[in-house]
Structure formats: structure tokens, C-alpha cells
Design a protein around this motif. Structure first.
Motif, PDB file in Angstrom:
ATOM      1  N   GLY A   1     -70.737  11.434  68.110  1.00 50.49           N
ATOM      2  CA  GLY A   1     -70.361  11.866  66.758  1.00 50.49           C
ATOM      3  C   GLY A   1     -71.232  11.133  65.765  1.00 50.49           C
ATOM      4  N   LEU A   2     -72.088  11.871  65.056  1.00 50.95           N
ATOM      5  CA  LEU A   2     -73.046  11.228  64.145  1.00 50.95           C
ATOM      6  C   LEU A   2     -72.710  11.556  62.696  1.00 50.95           C
ATOM      7  CD1 LEU A   2     -76.287  11.829  66.250  1.00 50.95           C
ATOM      8  CD2 LEU A   2     -74.796   9.804  66.210  1.00 50.95           C
TER       9      LEU A   2
ATOM     10  N   ASN B   1     -70.571  10.039  59.029  1.00 52.48           N
ATOM     11  CA  ASN B   1     -70.870   8.987  58.063  1.00 52.48           C
ATOM     12  C   ASN B   1     -70.840   7.589  58.671  1.00 52.48           C
ATOM     13  OD1 ASN B   1     -69.540   7.005  55.792  1.00 52.48           O
ATOM     14  ND2 ASN B   1     -71.202   8.267  55.052  1.00 52.48           N
TER      15      ASN B   1
ATOM     16  N   ALA C   1     -70.925   6.553  61.726  1.00 55.92           N
ATOM     17  CA  ALA C   1     -71.944   6.345  62.764  1.00 55.92           C
ATOM     18  C   ALA C   1     -73.293   6.057  62.106  1.00 55.92           C
ATOM     19  CB  ALA C   1     -72.043   7.572  63.663  1.00 55.92           C
TER      20      ALA C   1
ATOM     21  N   GLY D   1     -72.986  17.439  67.525  1.00 54.96           N
ATOM     22  CA  GLY D   1     -72.996  18.897  67.474  1.00 54.96           C
ATOM     23  C   GLY D   1     -74.148  19.422  66.629  1.00 54.96           C
TER      24      GLY D   1
ATOM     25  N   LYS E   1     -79.459  16.387  63.416  1.00 56.82           N
ATOM     26  CA  LYS E   1     -79.141  14.947  63.464  1.00 56.82           C
ATOM     27  C   LYS E   1     -79.711  14.325  64.733  1.00 56.82           C
ATOM     28  CE  LYS E   1     -74.662  15.130  61.055  1.00 56.82           C
ATOM     29  NZ  LYS E   1     -73.214  14.926  61.247  1.00 56.82           N
TER      30      LYS E   1
ATOM     31  N   ALA F   1     -67.087   7.994  67.482  1.00 56.43           N
ATOM     32  CA  ALA F   1     -66.997   8.016  66.007  1.00 56.43           C
ATOM     33  C   ALA F   1     -66.684   9.436  65.542  1.00 56.43           C
ATOM     34  CB  ALA F   1     -68.301   7.512  65.411  1.00 56.43           C
ATOM     35  N   LEU F   2     -65.751  10.064  66.218  1.00 63.56           N
ATOM     36  CA  LEU F   2     -65.355  11.453  65.948  1.00 63.56           C
ATOM     37  C   LEU F   2     -64.096  11.484  65.088  1.00 63.56           C
ATOM     38  CD1 LEU F   2     -65.788  12.668  69.619  1.00 63.56           C
ATOM     39  CD2 LEU F   2     -67.152  13.484  67.673  1.00 63.56           C
ATOM     40  N   PRO F   3     -63.746  12.667  64.536  1.00 66.70           N
ATOM     41  CA  PRO F   3     -62.453  12.780  63.846  1.00 66.70           C
ATOM     42  C   PRO F   3     -61.307  12.311  64.745  1.00 66.70           C
ATOM     43  CG  PRO F   3     -63.776  14.765  63.508  1.00 66.70           C
ATOM     44  CD  PRO F   3     -64.510  13.924  64.513  1.00 66.70           C
TER      45      PRO F   3
ATOM     46  N   LEU G   1     -59.911  13.989  67.913  1.00 67.71           N
ATOM     47  CA  LEU G   1     -60.759  14.163  69.096  1.00 67.71           C
ATOM     48  C   LEU G   1     -60.896  12.870  69.907  1.00 67.71           C
ATOM     49  CD1 LEU G   1     -63.587  16.358  67.498  1.00 67.71           C
ATOM     50  CD2 LEU G   1     -61.732  17.109  68.985  1.00 67.71           C
TER      51      LEU G   1
ATOM     52  N   GLU H   1     -63.156   4.446  67.665  1.00 73.87           N
ATOM     53  CA  GLU H   1     -62.832   4.211  66.256  1.00 73.87           C
ATOM     54  C   GLU H   1     -61.327   4.263  66.006  1.00 73.87           C
ATOM     55  OE1 GLU H   1     -63.536   3.013  63.642  1.00 73.87           O
ATOM     56  OE2 GLU H   1     -65.668   2.680  63.826  1.00 73.87           O
TER      57      GLU H   1
ATOM     58  N   LEU I   1     -57.748  17.916  62.131  1.00 75.72           N
ATOM     59  CA  LEU I   1     -58.663  16.843  62.547  1.00 75.72           C
ATOM     60  C   LEU I   1     -58.023  15.451  62.453  1.00 75.72           C
ATOM     61  CD1 LEU I   1     -61.989  18.139  60.931  1.00 75.72           C
ATOM     62  CD2 LEU I   1     -61.258  18.340  63.317  1.00 75.72           C
TER      63      LEU I   1
ATOM     64  N   ASP J   1     -55.614   7.069  58.254  1.00 73.26           N
ATOM     65  CA  ASP J   1     -56.965   6.593  57.951  1.00 73.26           C
ATOM     66  C   ASP J   1     -56.947   5.139  57.475  1.00 73.26           C
ATOM     67  OD1 ASP J   1     -59.759   6.818  57.578  1.00 73.26           O
ATOM     68  OD2 ASP J   1     -59.487   7.228  55.448  1.00 73.26           O
TER      69      ASP J   1
ATOM     70  N   TYR K   1     -54.918  -0.338  58.783  1.00 72.39           N
ATOM     71  CA  TYR K   1     -55.432  -1.653  58.380  1.00 72.39           C
ATOM     72  C   TYR K   1     -54.299  -2.540  57.835  1.00 72.39           C
ATOM     73  CZ  TYR K   1     -60.239   0.176  58.518  1.00 72.39           C
ATOM     74  OH  TYR K   1     -61.443   0.692  58.908  1.00 72.39           O
TER      75      TYR K   1
ATOM     76  N   PHE L   1     -69.856  -4.367  62.326  1.00 71.89           N
ATOM     77  CA  PHE L   1     -70.003  -3.455  63.467  1.00 71.89           C
ATOM     78  C   PHE L   1     -70.838  -4.098  64.573  1.00 71.89           C
ATOM     79  CE2 PHE L   1     -68.292  -0.746  60.328  1.00 71.89           C
ATOM     80  CZ  PHE L   1     -67.615   0.241  61.020  1.00 71.89           C
TER      81      PHE L   1
ATOM     82  N   GLY M   1     -64.347   1.397  53.672  1.00 71.70           N
ATOM     83  CA  GLY M   1     -63.146   1.062  54.413  1.00 71.70           C
ATOM     84  C   GLY M   1     -62.958   1.882  55.649  1.00 71.70           C
TER      85      GLY M   1
HETATM   86  P1  NDP Z   1     -67.324  12.091  59.276  1.00 74.17           P
HETATM   87  O1  NDP Z   1     -66.644  13.362  58.926  1.00 74.17           O
HETATM   88  O2  NDP Z   1     -68.389  11.592  58.385  1.00 74.17           O
HETATM   89  O3  NDP Z   1     -67.960  12.220  60.746  1.00 74.17           O
HETATM   90  C1  NDP Z   1     -67.281  12.776  61.807  1.00 74.17           C
HETATM   91  C2  NDP Z   1     -68.307  13.417  62.726  1.00 74.17           C
HETATM   92  O4  NDP Z   1     -67.633  13.901  63.878  1.00 74.17           O
HETATM   93  C3  NDP Z   1     -68.987  14.657  62.140  1.00 74.17           C
HETATM   94  O5  NDP Z   1     -70.073  14.340  61.306  1.00 74.17           O
HETATM   95  C4  NDP Z   1     -69.430  15.375  63.385  1.00 74.17           C
HETATM   96  O6  NDP Z   1     -70.625  14.759  63.842  1.00 74.17           O
HETATM   97  C5  NDP Z   1     -68.363  15.010  64.409  1.00 74.17           C
HETATM   98  N1  NDP Z   1     -67.456  16.128  64.696  1.00 74.17           N
HETATM   99  C6  NDP Z   1     -67.239  16.660  65.931  1.00 74.17           C
HETATM  100  N2  NDP Z   1     -66.362  17.664  65.867  1.00 74.17           N
HETATM  101  C7  NDP Z   1     -66.015  17.798  64.565  1.00 74.17           C
HETATM  102  C8  NDP Z   1     -65.156  18.690  63.882  1.00 74.17           C
HETATM  103  N3  NDP Z   1     -64.454  19.631  64.527  1.00 74.17           N
HETATM  104  N4  NDP Z   1     -65.060  18.561  62.550  1.00 74.17           N
HETATM  105  C9  NDP Z   1     -65.739  17.604  61.874  1.00 74.17           C
HETATM  106  N5  NDP Z   1     -66.567  16.720  62.489  1.00 74.17           N
HETATM  107  C10 NDP Z   1     -66.709  16.816  63.824  1.00 74.17           C
HETATM  108  O7  NDP Z   1     -66.204  10.990  59.482  1.00 74.17           O
HETATM  109  P2  NDP Z   1     -66.338   9.401  59.534  1.00 74.17           P
HETATM  110  O8  NDP Z   1     -67.628   9.036  60.136  1.00 74.17           O
HETATM  111  O9  NDP Z   1     -65.997   8.841  58.231  1.00 74.17           O
HETATM  112  O10 NDP Z   1     -65.125   9.032  60.528  1.00 74.17           O
HETATM  113  C11 NDP Z   1     -65.234   9.185  61.922  1.00 74.17           C
HETATM  114  C12 NDP Z   1     -64.241   8.221  62.596  1.00 74.17           C
HETATM  115  O11 NDP Z   1     -64.560   6.878  62.226  1.00 74.17           O
HETATM  116  C13 NDP Z   1     -62.781   8.421  62.204  1.00 74.17           C
HETATM  117  O12 NDP Z   1     -61.980   8.179  63.317  1.00 74.17           O
HETATM  118  C14 NDP Z   1     -62.551   7.367  61.137  1.00 74.17           C
HETATM  119  O13 NDP Z   1     -61.196   6.954  61.073  1.00 74.17           O
HETATM  120  C15 NDP Z   1     -63.436   6.245  61.635  1.00 74.17           C
HETATM  121  N6  NDP Z   1     -63.912   5.377  60.555  1.00 74.17           N
HETATM  122  C16 NDP Z   1     -63.892   4.029  60.749  1.00 74.17           C
HETATM  123  C17 NDP Z   1     -64.316   3.172  59.781  1.00 74.17           C
HETATM  124  C18 NDP Z   1     -64.302   1.701  60.020  1.00 74.17           C
HETATM  125  O14 NDP Z   1     -64.565   0.955  59.090  1.00 74.17           O
HETATM  126  N7  NDP Z   1     -64.028   1.259  61.233  1.00 74.17           N
HETATM  127  C19 NDP Z   1     -64.795   3.661  58.466  1.00 74.17           C
HETATM  128  C20 NDP Z   1     -64.851   5.095  58.393  1.00 74.17           C
HETATM  129  C21 NDP Z   1     -64.411   5.911  59.405  1.00 74.17           C
HETATM  130  P3  NDP Z   1     -71.851  15.628  64.402  1.00 74.17           P
HETATM  131  O15 NDP Z   1     -72.361  16.423  63.231  1.00 74.17           O
HETATM  132  O16 NDP Z   1     -72.770  14.581  64.879  1.00 74.17           O
HETATM  133  O17 NDP Z   1     -71.319  16.503  65.501  1.00 74.17           O
END
Ligand code: NDP
Length: 396
Positions: free
Chosen positions: A40-41, A43, A45, A68, A72, A106-108, A111, A129, A202, A209, A213, A316, A396
């Protein structure tokens, strides 16, 4: 027995199902780098996980990308020099081809379970995550899947290695604040329409979210598990956002009399602070939950206030270093999968309380390990990169 490098001199590979190979010069391989795939690439990631490998290079190596988005995969693969790349359907093939030891998911939120189970079945250790999943049932299935596969599962709670948060736990344990009774916290930011956090499917919503914390901090500052919660939520509108909480406020009661309250929101200005107050003193932690930028302590004891700033570090990279060490030394991570479950069960109780308008009792839940200062890991922030189709957000 976990995979990776479970014992001195024994080297195993993904998909490996027989006896481990004893390598010539095996002791040198004992600390070989752990090979990671990031799945999952989006934000987080792109702004935090991929750049962190530069600062965790002593033990952790980025060897595969799963996404996907072809664009990317191409742009980020080139940028980070990662040749092994593939789509979600090809996950198992990519893990095998790249001889991956561990995945960083690093997916929703919705998933996390599916990909943890698939990675575990393919023989990879899993760093997942937060929140670990959306239900206790999913968390338990993930813990079981990794146990059955003989791989490790860690919930990506980066604050378990971060100095300001660990020092807060230490200050409370030292007794300087007297008997601690009250924890209050606010964690909020503003999320645009269309963000994964606004989709019920999702696993969106402020509670899962951000609430994890606040709950996690309160549990470890009080060093107890809550026994009762009350929650109140404001829901987002219609369509895919229906049933998603924009804001949630909760009160948690702990066995020794401590009470925690917090408000989380994805529709308010950015705040990320907590305060723990005891009979003699009070500690306020500002920017407490952020992964970038300084974190500040305001410690008041017997009326005298001291301030301390903890400079920005790569949280990280610290997680990667820690998880790789767990794999190399075959030790159980803290924060484990059960640690992720410990917060999810509280969040589900808060959801039930918000729906019913009644307090929800929580069954006893034992934790034998809690984060402490010995887990602190400092790594400098070395890398940063311009995101490809991933909106930037608060830290966050
Ligand atoms: P984003 O929406 O930016 O990224 C999620 C990625 O998941 C998408 O870009 C996509 O990547 C992939 N993906 C696969 N299937 C789906 C779908 N059906 N719909 C949407 N996206 C999909 O979210 P974040 O990066 O902000 O969050 C991802 C995870 O990280 C969450 O679990 C969140 O809670 C966690 N998180 C943790 C943080 C921390 O500080 N530890 C901070 C922010 C988030 P692709 O295009 O590559 O397929």
C-alpha cells in the motif's frame, strides 16, 4: 518458531517449509538485514515508511513494493531502487521472488486482516499499521493466523519507541506526580472528503484513526486496563460516509480509580495533546502523538513548572529497527498483536456505548508487558520524498 533468523546460524526464506539451511559462515548471517515489502503506497507509506529505511539501514532493507497503482510502483521503485514490484493480486509471487522476510502493511484499516493473513500464509512476518483492525474478531484472527504460520505480528505503535511518550510513563511511575487520577486528551485534524477516513467500508472514522493513540497512552500511563467506558459520537453525513464518526468523546474508568477522557475528531483544527494529573503534579504533553516535529513536556510539581523539548526523530525508522531486532533475535514484539487488540476492544465498547447511550462494562483483560524507557530508539530523520498521488496530512 518464528521465521527470519530464528537461531544462530539458521537462515530460512519465504515459502520455506523444510529444515533451515545451515550456511557456511553462519554467524555472520545471524544479523543479516531483514528484507521488507511495503504493501500500500498511500500517504503514510510515502511520507514516512519508505524514507525511514534510510535511517534503519543497519538492520532493515526495502526489497519490494506492492500497490494497486502502476505509476506509483514505477516512480517509487525507481526512486528507492526497488526492482521487485507488483499489484495486490500478485502479493505472494512478489514476496517469494524478492525473498521477503517481513511486510509493512500501510493499507486502509478494513484491509489489515486480509493482508496480514495472506502475508502470514506466505511466510512473512507482519508489521501492521494502527489500528490493528476494526473488530476484536479480526484482531484475533490475525493473531491466530500469524501464530499458526510461525511468524511475528507487531502493531505499528511508533510511540512505544519515542522518548517523550516513554518519559511520560517513567515520570508517572516514579511517583513524582503523586497518585495519578486524571488523563485528558484531544487529538483532532481536518480530513478532506474522499479520504479513506470518511469511508465506512474502508474502516474510517475518528475513533479508530485517532482514538487508539489516546486509549493506548491512558492504558500505559495508568498501567491498567479500563473496566468501563462511555462514548458519544457525531456522525458524518450520507453515502459512503454514513455511520462514520466525525468526532467521538469518551470516558474510560480504570480499576484503581483513574479516569481518562478524550475527544478525537477529523473535522476540527489540529490538536494533539494529553495531560496526566496526580495528587502532587501535572504533566502536559504537546504534539504528543505526532510522527514529525518536536514534542514538548510541561511538567508541574508542587507548583513549579519545567519545560522540555524532545527533538524530531524518525519514529518509523525506530519501529523498523525494533521489529527487525525481534525477528533476528526471535523475540515477541511489544507492541504485539494482542496490544493492538487491547485498544480495538475498548474502541468497540465506545462505539456500542455511543449507539446505546449507556455505559459499557469491559471484561478483564490482562497485559503482562507495557512499554517503558528501555524501548526508546533514536534514529535521525534522513529521508523525505515528494508524494506520488498521496495527499499530505497532519502528522498523526
Ligand atoms: P492513504 O489513503 O493515503 O493510503 C492508503 C493506500 O492504500 C492507498 O493509497 C492505496 O495505495 C491503498 N489501497 C488499497 N486498496 C484501497 C482501497 N480500496 N481504497 C483506498 N486505498 C486503497 O491512507 P494513509 O496512508 O493515511 O493510511 C494508511 C494506514 O496507515 C491506515 O491504517 C492508517 O490508520 C495508518 N496511518 C498510520 C499513521 C501513523 O502515524 N502510524 C499515520 C497515518 C496513517 P496504492 O495506490 O498503492 O494501491
Amino acid at each position: 518458531m518464528g521465521r527470519g533468523i530464528p537461531e544462530a546460524g539458521l537462515v530460512t526464506h519465504p515459502g520455506f517449509r523444510g529444515s533451515p539451511t545451515v550456511c557456511p559462515g553462519a554467524m555472520e548471517h545471524e544479523r543479516r538485514k531483514i528484507r521488507y515489502a511495503v504493501i500500500g503506497l498511500g500517504n503514510i507509506a510515502q511520507v514516512a515508511i519508505l524514507p525511514a529505511f534510510a535511517s534503519a539501514a543497519e538492520s532493515s532493507e526495502l526489497v519490494a513494493l506492492v500497490s494497486g497503482s502502476r505509476e506509483k510502483l514505477e516512480v517509487l521503485g525507481e526512486r528507492y531502487g526497488v526492482a521487485e514490484r507488483g499489484g495486490y493480486a500478485e502479493l505472494e509471487v512478489v514476496l517469494k521472488r524478492a525473498r521477503v522476510d517481513a511486510v509493512f502493511i500501510a493499507l486502509p484499516n478494513s484491509l489489515h486482516r486480509e493482508f496480514t493473513e495472506r502475508a502470514a500464509r506466505a511466510g512473512a512476518h507482519v508489521l501492521c499499521e494502527k489500528p490493528l483492525a476494526m473488530t476484536e474478531e479480526d484482531c484475533t484472527a490475525m493473531i491466530e493466523a500469524t501464530r499458526l504460520a510461525g511468524v511475528k505480528l507487531m502493531t505499528a505503535y511508533r510511540l512505544h519507541f519515542e522518548e517523550a511518550n516513554l518519559r511520560a510513563i517513567d515520570i508517572v511511575r516514579s511517583g513524582k506526580l503523586g497518585q495519578v487520577r486524571a488523563f485528558t486528551s484531544s487529538f483532532s485534524h481536518s480530513v478532506p472528503p474522499g479520504d479513506i477516513r470518511t469511508s465506512r467500508e474502508l474502516g474510517g472514522g475518528a475513533l479508530f484513526d485517532l482514538g487508539c493513540y489516546c486509549i493506548n497512552a491512558a492504558r500505559h500511563l495508568f498501567r491498567e486496563e479500563p473496566i468501563e467506558v462511555v462514548g458519544a459520537s457525531q456522525q458524518l453525513g450520507e453515502g459512503p460516509a454514513q455511520g462514520v464518526d466525525e468526532s467521538t468523546t469518551a470516558t474510560l474508568r480504570f480499576p484503581s480509580g483513574g479516569v481518562a477522557t478524550f475527544t478525537v475528531s477529523q473535522g476540527l483544527a489540529t490538536v494533539a495533546s494529553y495531560r496526566i494529573t496526580g495528587t502532587r503534579g501535572d504533566l502536559r504533553v504537546e504534539q504528543a502523538y505526532f510522527y514529525a516535529g518536536p514534542i514538548r513536556h510541561h511538567l508541574t510539581i508542587d507548583g513549579k513548572t519545567q519545560e522540555q523539548t524532545f527533538e524530531d526523530r524518525d519514529q518509523f525508522a525506530a519501529q523498523l529497527v525494533y521489529f527487525s531486532r525481534c525477528i533476528q533475535e526471535d523475540t515477541e514484539p511489544e507492541p504485539s498483536g494482542v496490544e493492538g487488540l487491547a485498544d480495538v476492544r475498548v474502541m468497540q465498547a465506545i462505539q456500542r456505548s455511543a449507539a446505546s447511550g449507556k455505559a459499557e462494562a469491559l471484561p478483564p483483560f490482562a497485559r503482562d508487558r507495557r512499554p517503558d524507557l528501555s524501548q526508546q530508539i533514536h534514529r535521525p530523520r534522513l529521508g523525505s520524498s515528494t508524494p506520488v498521488h498521496a495527499a499530505s496530512r497532519d502528522k498523526g
